[in-house]
Every structure is written in structure tokens, then in C-alpha cells.
Design a protein around this motif. Structure first.
Motif, mmCIF file in Angstrom:
data_model
loop_
_atom_site.group_PDB
_atom_site.id
_atom_site.type_symbol
_atom_site.label_atom_id
_atom_site.label_comp_id
_atom_site.label_asym_id
_atom_site.label_seq_id
_atom_site.Cartn_x
_atom_site.Cartn_y
_atom_site.Cartn_z
ATOM 1 N N UNK A 94 0.964 -1.160 -0.040
ATOM 2 C CA UNK A 94 0.127 -0.041 0.007
ATOM 3 C C UNK A 94 0.720 1.177 -0.069
ATOM 4 N N UNK A 96 0.723 5.132 0.544
ATOM 5 C CA UNK A 96 -0.109 6.268 1.329
ATOM 6 C C UNK A 96 0.043 7.748 0.987
ATOM 7 N N UNK A 100 4.373 8.387 4.497
ATOM 8 C CA UNK A 100 4.526 7.585 5.757
ATOM 9 C C UNK A 100 5.811 6.686 5.623
ATOM 10 N N UNK A 101 6.893 7.369 5.322
ATOM 11 C CA UNK A 101 8.147 6.454 5.449
ATOM 12 C C UNK A 101 8.643 6.595 6.892
ATOM 13 N N UNK A 102 9.449 5.509 7.191
ATOM 14 C CA UNK A 102 9.888 5.687 8.516
ATOM 15 C C UNK A 102 11.026 6.854 8.690
ATOM 16 N N UNK A 103 10.862 7.774 9.289
ATOM 17 C CA UNK A 103 11.832 9.065 9.302
ATOM 18 C C UNK A 103 13.132 8.645 9.738
ATOM 19 N N UNK A 104 13.345 7.693 10.514
ATOM 20 C CA UNK A 104 14.866 7.241 11.179
ATOM 21 C C UNK A 104 15.518 6.540 10.465
ATOM 22 N N UNK A 113 13.576 -3.346 5.205
ATOM 23 C CA UNK A 113 13.187 -3.733 6.392
ATOM 24 C C UNK A 113 12.251 -4.890 6.502
ATOM 25 N N UNK A 114 11.154 -4.558 5.594
ATOM 26 C CA UNK A 114 9.913 -5.696 5.613
ATOM 27 C C UNK A 114 10.658 -6.873 5.040
ATOM 28 N N UNK A 146 17.759 10.314 4.001
ATOM 29 C CA UNK A 146 16.976 10.027 5.005
ATOM 30 C C UNK A 146 15.549 10.833 4.251
ATOM 31 N N UNK A 148 13.418 12.899 5.370
ATOM 32 C CA UNK A 148 13.306 14.473 5.511
ATOM 33 C C UNK A 148 13.935 15.154 4.585
ATOM 34 N N UNK A 149 15.002 14.461 3.958
ATOM 35 C CA UNK A 149 15.775 15.057 3.173
ATOM 36 C C UNK A 149 15.295 15.095 1.682
ATOM 37 N N UNK A 162 9.346 0.555 -1.623
ATOM 38 C CA UNK A 162 8.983 0.070 -0.169
ATOM 39 C C UNK A 162 7.655 -0.818 -0.427
ATOM 40 N N UNK C 144 2.289 6.889 10.436
ATOM 41 C CA UNK C 144 3.413 6.164 10.418
ATOM 42 C C UNK C 144 3.149 4.742 10.958
ATOM 43 N N UNK C 147 1.387 2.668 8.189
ATOM 44 C CA UNK C 147 2.315 2.097 7.384
ATOM 45 C C UNK C 147 2.879 0.857 7.998
ATOM 46 N N UNK C 151 2.625 -3.034 6.291
ATOM 47 C CA UNK C 151 3.943 -3.765 5.809
ATOM 48 C C UNK C 151 3.802 -5.292 6.236
ATOM 49 N N UNK C 166 12.131 6.040 17.488
ATOM 50 C CA UNK C 166 11.587 7.472 17.251
ATOM 51 C C UNK C 166 11.547 8.060 18.762
ATOM 52 N N UNK C 242 18.891 12.203 12.786
ATOM 53 C CA UNK C 242 18.623 11.850 11.548
ATOM 54 C C UNK C 242 18.502 13.213 10.608
ATOM 55 N N UNK C 243 19.200 13.355 9.296
ATOM 56 C CA UNK C 243 18.848 14.502 8.691
ATOM 57 C C UNK C 243 17.504 14.812 8.315
ATOM 58 N N UNK C 244 16.791 15.614 8.356
ATOM 59 C CA UNK C 244 15.407 15.999 8.094
ATOM 60 C C UNK C 244 14.507 15.631 9.001
ATOM 61 N N UNK C 245 14.902 14.809 9.967
ATOM 62 C CA UNK C 245 13.691 14.699 11.126
ATOM 63 C C UNK C 245 13.984 15.667 12.188
#
Lengths: 263, 261, 247
Positions: A94, A96, A100-104, A113-114, A146, A148-149, A162, C144, C147, C151, C166, C242-245
Motif C-alpha cells: 500500500x 499512502x 508514511x516513510x519511517x523517518x529514522x 526492512x520488511x 533520509x 526528511x531530506x 517499499x 506511520x 504504514x 507492511x 523514534x 537523522x537529517x531532516x527529522x
């Protein structure tokens, strides 16, 4: 859109008389739907008509009160616990609206990861596949970035990669371009167009009318929790007698055109 | 904080579920002691003695927070001084005593101060509980200095200008704009500090101040019975909880109410 | 060599009005150095205990299952709102005594005062870690989590791969602050004769009446330890950044 005739392909998703309410609010009031292997089915309709909820029913993120849903051999409506729904979700990707990516996690980590943690695929194999997918969504140079970038369009393409990493039988696209800047909508649609052309089975909730018309085998129009009209793109967009559909398509028409010009 | 929308998925366990459970534990503890009627009766006999001890805890905590607040306010102002010669000693004091274990400071004040002071030929006794109060007031003052400094610095200077632009005088700005915001910022951490000091007063038992924990030890040594020892120490735990928990809850409510953005 | 350096130090500080004479006595010097090492050992052992305990408590608090979250909440509230020293006394004088009785005598009781200090201080700080982590976990956006569910992650995988990483980043400043308090709290060990630096210092100053001298050393020691903890925390914060977080 494979060469074989649509009617000859096996049915992958079947929903019958699905009713769902959140508290007092009736969201779905009897949804019937069939998706065959290799189909691209688009769901269009005004906001709040239950489009996204239909997708969430299919992979068990929400559970309807009535009706039946089958995906392949699995009767989704009979899965009682979160644990029972997990095997189903592994087979369905799915994407979205808000990515809804994992930001870390880096781009590559988000994709592997999955497969690594859930399917138990070896790391080298998962990374090889992930790089293949990144090339497909044209983000090979971003594997160490990442979320956020990245721009919205780039994040959404990572989210598509993903979803594909689990080699799903079916991918659900939930208004994947609605949150994007007009300039980046095109790059995401281009990726989906290719996937559909390669035979990916998909259900798309979208506001991109031109795009839906171009790639779909079938288009469904929902309003007020019901599917009020369905048919081939040509019949729905050009030969429909329903005035609601006309006003909906024409109301969005101008916006859809400017977006399309970005392609 | 995460710079993202907050969704409360897990229904917060409101006091409506927590308090009855805690109350249940307390009642169960008491019931348990009632199974040994003799033990319960003994506990009842010792209750006034324990209560006098607890009054000492409350006295020390109030004196320590009062003294600590006064000194901390001054230190906080000194920390904000533009003169390095004034600022530096205050910063050093705050750094050292914020990091200092309360117990060590209580030992220090108890051993360093004399048991009586000579003022103009008069011998004034200097009881241990006052020494312990000072021992707790020292770290309290360091913490309050930091709280005050943080609160004042958190108010943007633009607000002074904005208020002046609206015709507020300097004192009116302070009264109506700056101070209310400072108090909002200071009150919750100040209350947390008070709860922390209240709990710190138990340390005074180690230097012989006759507070609740000390009284419990006295009682348990005097009675010399296992079931009574269990009951009396549980009583100490429950009393402290009953005193500190409402403060903590009230602080949480304040924080929630002040957290308007 | 060492003796002459110490003697020089003692003479020099004496000229400044300080009495560090105990350093020339091998017996007292040994007690004192053992005390400092015991403090460091206590802190080093208690920190991991507090972190593991805090993680487990936070997991229980956010599990959404009453039979886990209610006991965890009760424990957190109870331990946060009662004095550590009282908890230590309840553990050592009550629980430990009951264990000794059940085993037929203190000589059969495997639990030492050291164990009780680590357990009580560790769990006390764990309750504070748990609150910080819980807030972090609850601030993970529901999208999040959706998501992660989509998965195919189960509840524990979501906690371990998404929520904890997080939450840890959001809670790190609070956790470091808690660890500073942990270091200070290990001094309560002196109440049940664990020979850490406060206990050793009391033994020395009750002989020599040099409270101020030892106090200065203790305060410097704790300032140093806490500086180290704060620095390590900041280093970790940068490493995990984390960049951007936006945290």
C-alpha cells in the motif's frame, strides 16, 4: 493491461456487500467490487465518499461490520486478530497519500526492512532487490538519504519501492499524488504508469482523471459510501448519463489539466 | 519533541483507573495488617508518634522550598547579570550544587555547622532539622536559579517592543505581559521541585532528625515483631505517596493547561 | 614515589588550610579509593538496569492491554511519588528480611545490600525513563504506525523497529537528565552500609574532622561524573540525529 482478455484472468479481489461504520458514521453502505489479476482499477469520487476506506478494508487495516472480502484464497472478513491479518498484508503493498516513510531509516533501510525482518530474506539479496527497485523509481542516487531530506515526489517514489519490496500480488495506491507539489506529481505518475504497463495488479484511489482514464481497465465512481457507476474509462468519462459524474469530472477538469501539463 | 502532529492513540490511563487501584493496594495493605489484630492495634498506638514525625517532614520541606526559592531567585537574577564577575560565581554555584547528591549536602551541613551559635553572648541552639533544611535548600536554590533563568530567557524580547508599541509602560509590560508568562513557565517545575524536596526530607533520618522514616525505625525496633515492621514501613510508603501524588497530579494538570501554543 | 607526591600534596593543602592528612594513611586511603570505585561500579551497573526496566515499563504502558498497562502505571506512580530511601528501607528491611526468614536465616539469603541498591535505584529511575519513552511513543504519528501495520509488522516489531527508535530520539534529553539523578541517588547506598564514596567519607571524617575537604572532593567527583554522563548523552544525540527529522 496484459494481452489476454480481461474476462479470462483470475479474480484476485472480490468484495460483496461491504458495510462499514466508524461509530455512528456510515462510511461504506454496500460495496461490491471485483479486481482480476493484472487489472488496474481506479476509484474516483468526491472526498468523504469512502474511497480510501475501501482500500483499507482490503488489507485489513479496518474491519467492516458486514459483507465479505476475499483476496485470492483468503477470506479477509474472517480474520479475527491482528496476527491473522499479517500474512495477508505481506501479499498486499500500500502506498499512502502522506508517504508514511519511517523517518529514522535511510531510503535503503526503509525498503529492505520488511523483506529482511518479516520475510526473512537475506540482507544482500534484499539490498540487491532494493537497488533494482530504486533504479525503477529513478532514485538510485538517493539510497543513503533520509526521508526528511527528500522532496514529496521523491519520498512517494521511495514509498512505492517499499511497497514493491515484498513482491506483492496487489498494490493499493491511496491518493498518492494529492499531497504533492504539482511539479512532482508527474514523476510519481510516470512510475505508476510503467508498473501498470508491466502487469502490476493495482487499485488506485485518485483525483487525476486523465491519468485514471489512460491507465485503468475499469473505473468506479463512489458517492456517499456506494459505488454509483462503474465501467470502462471511455464509458464512464465520455458516455455516462449520470449528471453527478459529469459535474464531478468537469469540476476537477481544470485542475487535472494543469497537473497533466506537468507530465 | 517530534516535530509532527501528536495523536493520542493509547487512551491515557486517567486517574479514574489509577487511583482506585492504588487505593486498593493501600486498603489491602491495611487489611493485611488487620489479619493480625495485635499488629494493627500496635500500629494505631504508634500512629501519633509517626504523625509527629511526618509533621517534621512537612515542616522541613516547606522551610527548604521557601529558603531555596528566595536564594534561587537572587541567584537566577545574578546569573542574568551582564557583568561576568557577578554572573560567574552564580553559575559555578548552580553547576556544582545542581549536580550534588542531596544526601551528601545533608551530611555536610549536619557535620559542618555547630550545634549552637553564639550571637551577642547568647547561645542559640542550632538543631539538626534546620541543618537538614539548609542541606535541602542548597540544591533547591540551584535548581530554582536555573528555572528562573530559563523562564526569563524564554520570553522573546520582541514582546517588550510589541507591548511598548501598544502603549504599555515598562512596568505595565512586566505586570501584564512578562510576569504572567514567567509564572506559567515557572510554576510546574517549581511544584516538581517541591515534590522532590518533600521526598528528600526522608534523608534527614540518616542524620538523626526525628522524621517519619526515623520514627518508623524507632517503632519497629521497639516492637520487634516482623508483621509490625512490615506494616509500619508500608505505612511510611503510603503516607509519602498520599502527600506527594496529589502534588504531582496537580502539576500535570497545570502543565496541560499551560501548554497552550 | 606515590607516598612522596601525596605527602607533598598534603603539606601544600595544609598551607591553604585544608586537612587531607588521611591520604598518608594507607588504611584510610584504601577505604576512600574503594569507596570511589564502588560509586563508579554502582553507577555503571545501575544505568543498564534502569534503561532495560524503563523500556519494558514503557512497552507495558503503551501496550493498550489493561493487564499490562495498569500494573505498570501503578508501579510508575508509586515509585515516582515516594522517597527512594523509603523504598530502599522497604526493600532491605522488609522484603530482604522476609526473604531471609523464608530461607531460614540471613546466611542463606543470596541478596546483598549492593543488589538492593541497584534494584531500587535502577527501578526508581526506570519509572522516569518509562514516562519519557511513553510520551515519545505516543507522539509517533498514527499514519506511520499504519504504514508499519500495512507492511505486515506485528505489535512487537512495530514497537522495536519503529516506535522505540523514534521515541528514544525524542526522550534522550530526559533520559540523560534521569541518569544524572541516578548517579546522585546511588549515595543512598550508604544508608545500608554499601561502601560507596559517601559511606567511606563518613568513616574518614568521623575520625579526622575533615568534612569540608572530603565534601569538596565528593562534589567535584559527582560534577565530573555528571559532566561525563551529559557529554555522552550529547554525543549520542548527535550520533542518532537523522537529517531532516525535526526533533
Amino acid at each position: 493491461m496484459t494481452e489476454s482478455k480481461r474476462e479470462e484472468r483470475a479474480i484476485l479481489v472480490k468484495m460483496e456487500d461491504v458495510h462499514l461504520a466508524f461509530g455512528q458514521t456510515q462510511v461504506l453502505k454496500g460495496i461490491d467490487l471485483e479486481v482480476r489479476k493484472g487489472d488496474a482499477v481506479s476509484i474516483i469520487g468526491p472526498s468523504g465518499s469512502g474511497k480510501s476506506t475501501i482500500l483499507r478494508c482490503i488489507n485489513g487495516l479496518v474491519t467492516p461490520q458486514r459483507g465479505s472480502i476475499t483476496v485470492g484464497q483468503t477470506a479477509v472478513h474472517e480474520l479475527k486478530s491482528e496476527a491473522e491479518r499479517i500474512p495477508l498484508r505481506k501479499r498486499i503493498g500500500i502506498v499512502f497519500q502522506q508517504y508514511n516513510l519511517f523517518p529514522h531509516l535511510s531510503v535503503l533501510e526503509n525498503i529492505v526492512i520488511a523483506p529482511v525482518r518479516i520475510q526473512g530474506v537475506g540482507r544482500p539479496e534484499a539490498e540487491r532487490h532494493a537497488r533494482e527497485l530504486l533504479a525503477r523509481v529513478r532514485l538510485s542516487d538517493k539510497e543513503h538519504a533520509y526521508p526528511g531530506e527528500l522532496s514529496g515526489g521523491q519520498q512517494q517514489r521511495v514509498a512505492i519501492a517499499r511497497a514493491l519490496a515484498m513482491r506483492p500480488e496487489l498494490v493499493l495506491f491511496d491518493e498518492v499524488t494529492s499531497a504533492l507539489d504539482p511539479e512532482t506529481v508527474g514523476e510519481v505518475l510516470a512510475v505508476i504508469r510503467e508498473l501498470v504497463a508491466d502487469g502490476l495488479t493495482s487499485i488506485l484511489v485518485t483525483h487525476e482523471m486523465r491519468f485514471a482514464e489512460e491507465i485503468s481497465d475499469e473505473v468506479l465512481f463512489t458517492e456517499g459510501g456506494r459505488i454509483v457507476e462503474r465501467g470502462s474509462p471511455a464509458s464512464l468519462f465520455h458516455n455516462s448519463s449520470n449528471p453527478r459524474i459529469h459535474s464531478f469530472i468537469n469540476g476537477l477538469g481544470s485542475g487535472a489539466k494543469t497537473r497533466e501539463s506537468a507530465l | 519533541m517530534l516535530n509532527i502532529l501528536t495523536f493520542s492513540r493509547v487512551p491515557s490511563l486517567a486517574s479514574s483507573t489509577v487511583l482506585p487501584v492504588l487505593g486498593g493496594i493501600a486498603v489491602a495493605g491495611l487489611l493485611w495488617s488487620f489479619f493480625e489484630p495485635e499488629s494493627a492495634a500496635t500500629l494505631l498506638v504508634w500512629t501519633p508518634y509517626l504523625a509527629r514525625g511526618f509533621a517534621m517532614n512537612i515542616l522541613i520541606s516547606i522551610c527548604a522550598i521557601a529558603l531555596g526559592s528566595l536564594v534561587g531567585l537572587i541567584l537566577g537574577a545574578l546569573e542574568l547579570s551582564p557583568r561576568a564577575l557577578i554572573r560567574f560565581p552564580a553559575l559555578v554555584y548552580v553547576q556544582i550544587f545542581r549536580n550534588a547528591p542531596h544526601l551528601v549536602l545533608i551530611f555536610a551541613t549536619t557535620y559542618i555547622f555547630p550545634f549552637e551559635i553564639l550571637v551577642a553572648g547568647l547561645r542559640i541552639p542550632f538543631p539538626d532539622w534546620i541543618k537538614a533544611t539548609i542541606g535541602l535548600a542548597i540544591p533547591a536554590s540551584a535548581h530554582i536559579a536555573e528555572i528562573v533563568r530559563g523562564a526569563v530567557q524564554s520570553i522573546p524580547t520582541a514582546q517588550w517592543e510589541a507591548a511598548a508599541g501598544m502603549g504599555f509602560s515598562r512596568s505595565q509590560t512586566l505586570r501584564w505581559i512578562i510576569l504572567p508568562q514567567c509564572i506559567k513557565r515557572v510554576l510546574p517545575p517549581w511544584m516538581n521541585l517541591y515534590a522532590s524536596i518533600s521526598m528528600g526530607t526522608a534523608l534527614a533520618s540518616l542524620v538523626g532528625v526525628n522524621e517519619l522514616l526515623h520514627a518508623a525505625t524507632d517503632a519497629s525496633t521497639a516492637v520487634q515483631r516482623t508483621d509490625f515492621t512490615v506494616a509500619v514501613y508500608l505505612t511510611v510508603l503510603v503516607w509519602f505517596f498520599v502527600y506527594c501524588y496529589p502534588v504531582a497530579r496537580f502539576t500535570q494538570n497545570l502543565e496541560r493547561r499551560f501548554a497552550v501554543r | 614515589m606515590l607516598d612522596s607526591i601525596l605527602a607533598g600534596f598534603v603539606t601544600y593543602t595544609k598551607s591553604l588550610g585544608f586537612n587531607f592528612g588521611f591520604l598518608t594513611s594507607v588504611y584510610e586511603r584504601t577505604i576512600w579509593i574503594d569507596g570511589i570505585s564502588m560509586t563508579l561500579i554502582l553507577i555503571a551497573v545501575t544505568i543498564p538496569v534502569s534503561l532495560v526496566g524503563g523500556g519494558l515499563l514503557a512497552a507495558a504502558l503503551t501496550s493498550g492491554r489493561k493487564y499490562l498497562s495498569v500494573p505498570a502505571r501503578v508501579f510508575v506512580e508509586l515509585t515516582r511519588n515516594t522517597p527512594t530511601l523509603v523504598q530502599l528501607m522497604c526493600a532491605f528491611l522488609v522484603v530482604n528480611m522476609l526473604i531471609s526468614k523464608a530461607l531460614g536465616g540471613a546466611q542463606y539469603n543470596p541478596f546483598s545490600p549492593f543488589f538492593w541498591v541497584v534494584a531500587v535505584v535502577g527501578l526508581h529511575i526506570a519509572a522516569f525513563h518509562a514516562e519519557a519513552l511513553r510520551a515519545g511513543i505516543e507522539s509517533v504519528p498514527s499514519a506511520t504506525l499504519e504504514a508499519a501495520r500495512a507492511i505486515g509488522f506485528n505489535r512487537l516489531q512495530i514497537l522495536w523497529f519503529v516506535e522505540f527508535p523514534l521515541a528514544l530520539r525524542a526522550a534522550l534529553p530526559a533520559i540523560v537528565n534521569n541518569l544524572v539523578n541516578l548517579a546522585k541517588l546511588t549515595t543512598v547506598g550508604s544508608a545500608i552500609a554499601v561502601g560507596e564514596v559517601t559511606y567511606a567519607s563518613i568513616m574518614i571524617w568521623s575520625q579526622r574532622d575533615n568534612v569540608i575537604e572530603l565534601m569538596i572532593v565528593i562534589l567535584l567527583l559527582f560534577s565530573l561524573i555528571n559532566l561525563l554522563i551529559a557529554r555522552t548523552g550529547r554525543w549520542l544525540e548527535n550520533k542518532l540525529k537523522v537529517p531532516g527529522l525535526g526533533i
